[in-house]
Design an enzyme around this catalytic site. Sequence first.
Site, short mmCIF file in Angstrom:
data_model
loop_
_atom_site.label_atom_id
_atom_site.label_comp_id
_atom_site.label_asym_id
_atom_site.label_seq_id
_atom_site.Cartn_x
_atom_site.Cartn_y
_atom_site.Cartn_z
N GLY A 79 0.81 -1.34 0.05
CA GLY A 79 0.06 -0.11 -0.14
C GLY A 79 0.85 1.26 0.05
CB CYS A 80 0.41 4.50 1.56
SG CYS A 80 1.33 6.18 1.78
CG PHE A 81 5.93 4.89 -0.86
CD1 PHE A 81 5.70 6.11 -0.39
CD2 PHE A 81 6.30 4.64 -2.29
CE1 PHE A 81 5.54 7.29 -1.52
CE2 PHE A 81 6.48 5.74 -3.05
CZ PHE A 81 6.02 6.92 -2.78
CD1 TRP A 82 5.17 8.51 1.94
CD2 TRP A 82 3.30 9.20 2.75
NE1 TRP A 82 4.87 9.52 0.96
CE2 TRP A 82 3.45 10.04 1.34
CE3 TRP A 82 1.87 9.42 3.11
CZ2 TRP A 82 2.84 10.95 0.87
CZ3 TRP A 82 1.18 10.32 2.61
CH2 TRP A 82 1.65 11.33 1.38
CB CYS B 235 -1.28 6.36 4.09
SG CYS B 235 0.24 5.50 4.44
#
Length: 158
Positions: free
Chosen positions: A11-14, A156
């Site tokens: 998913g969102c890499f953050w 995210c």
Amino acid sequence: MATESVMFGAGCFWGVEHAFRQVPGVLDAVCGYSGGSTDDPSYEQVCSGATGHAEVVHVEFDPSRVSFEKLLETFFGCHKPTELNRQGPDIGTQYRSAIFYSTEAQREASEQAKASEDASGKWNKPVVTEIVAAGPFHRAEEYHQRYFEKTGRMSCGI
């Protein structure tokens, strides 16, 4: 010191980057893109879904300090691996669950971990995590790197 690397899409890499930065033995975790067909894609191109890339975190680690199995625990613990091409509000193939392995031992351990996760009874749907050989890694734009450290935001959602 011998190091290894692997890329995880969750998913969102953050949030994924932040999770791996907390693991002792992880030397670096970098946001980027992999698994697609465009050379040096931009965030906007990846978000369009047209490049085939996933948002990934490239993890460099010292296997004498952290086991690959511990990295797999972190990976499966930081996202919902039963969601095909999405995580929470983020929808598209760029948010797919994927492990881009660098060695045959990583592939084997990934397959075992996926099977264990699937058989655990924790999920009400099958685990859909892709396990594929690592291809090129494209570092994401600088404003994505260490996003939570820079902004203090722990979500995210944009």
